[in-house]
Scaffold this active site. Structure first.
Site, short mmCIF file in Angstrom:
data_model
loop_
_atom_site.label_atom_id
_atom_site.label_comp_id
_atom_site.label_asym_id
_atom_site.label_seq_id
_atom_site.Cartn_x
_atom_site.Cartn_y
_atom_site.Cartn_z
N HIS A 19 0.84 -1.20 0.00
CA HIS A 19 0.00 0.00 0.00
C HIS A 19 0.88 1.26 0.00
CE1 HIS A 19 -3.20 -2.62 2.13
NE2 HIS A 19 -3.72 -2.31 0.96
N LYS A 43 -17.12 -7.14 5.77
CA LYS A 43 -15.81 -7.81 5.63
C LYS A 43 -15.25 -8.34 6.95
CE LYS A 43 -13.64 -6.45 1.34
NZ LYS A 43 -12.40 -5.95 0.75
N ARG A 92 -1.74 -5.89 -8.69
CA ARG A 92 -0.65 -6.80 -8.38
C ARG A 92 -0.49 -7.84 -9.48
NH1 ARG A 92 -3.19 -7.59 -2.59
NH2 ARG A 92 -4.93 -7.13 -3.97
N SER A 130 -3.22 -7.90 2.53
CA SER A 130 -3.58 -7.77 3.95
C SER A 130 -4.03 -9.13 4.49
CB SER A 130 -4.70 -6.75 4.12
OG SER A 130 -4.28 -5.49 3.68
#
Ligand code: ADP
Length: 159
Positions: A19, A43, A92, A130
């Site tokens: 990040h 989430k 990514r 994460s």
């Protein structure tokens, strides 16, 4: 000249060096980059929104051009409120692309004057997420170099 404001939205649960890499690249495109934490209870995050705000502000405290905020509701509404004309997302791998494309096109339909820009992660962090960071922390693995020290400390306190 008006200032160019970008929004970098995400969960940041927790923030990783991936990040931070995207954020430093975004700083080259805009005068201010607002880091925007999405309030999304669906989430079931590890860190509450308040904890994430505190953690990000601590990590970014020497960067007055990267304010940290949280938001709920539509991303494009928060972008308008913040005066942002750019939304920054990191890519990514190809697997990120399909979902990101859908979101970017929906956001463009909702707010034609706001553009989403994709920045490529440093390949060193291209496997970093994460989710994996939380998994490694839970199993007491070494996260040095993958997340800031402030995150290592808070992860250790959680597990
Ligand atoms: P979200 O739940 O919105 O995907 P994340 O915090 O997981 O929130 O990610 C926020 C943004 O940062 C996304 O655009 C994601 O692709 C990007 N990102 C996450 N990890 C990395 C990384 N290691 N390198 C580059 N970009 C990343």
């Amino acid at each position: 000249m008006t200032e160019r404001v970008a929004l970098y939205p995400g969960s940041f649960d927790p923030l990783t060096n991936g990040h931070l890499d995207i954020l430093s690249r975004a700083m080259r495109l805009a005068d201010h980059v607002v880091v925007a934490i999405l309030e999304n209870d669906a989430k079931t995050p590890l860190f509450s929104v308040a904890e994430r705000i505190e953690m990000l502000r601590e990590i970014l405290r020497d960067n007055p051009l990267t304010p940290v905020r949280s938001f709920s509701g539509l991303l494009v509404d928060f972008a308008r409120e913040s005066g942002a004309t750019l939304i920054v997302r990191g890519l990514r791998a190809v697997s990120d692309y399909e979902y990101e494309l859908q979101m970017a096109l929906m956001n463009r339909r909702l707010a034609p004057s706001i553009d989403t820009v994709f920045l490529m992660a440093n390949e060193e962090y291209s496997y970093l997420s994460s989710r994996l960071v939380k998994e490694v922390a839970r199993l007491k693995g070494d996260l040095t170099g993958l997340v800031p020290d402030a995150v290592v400390r808070r992860l250790a306190a959680k597990f």
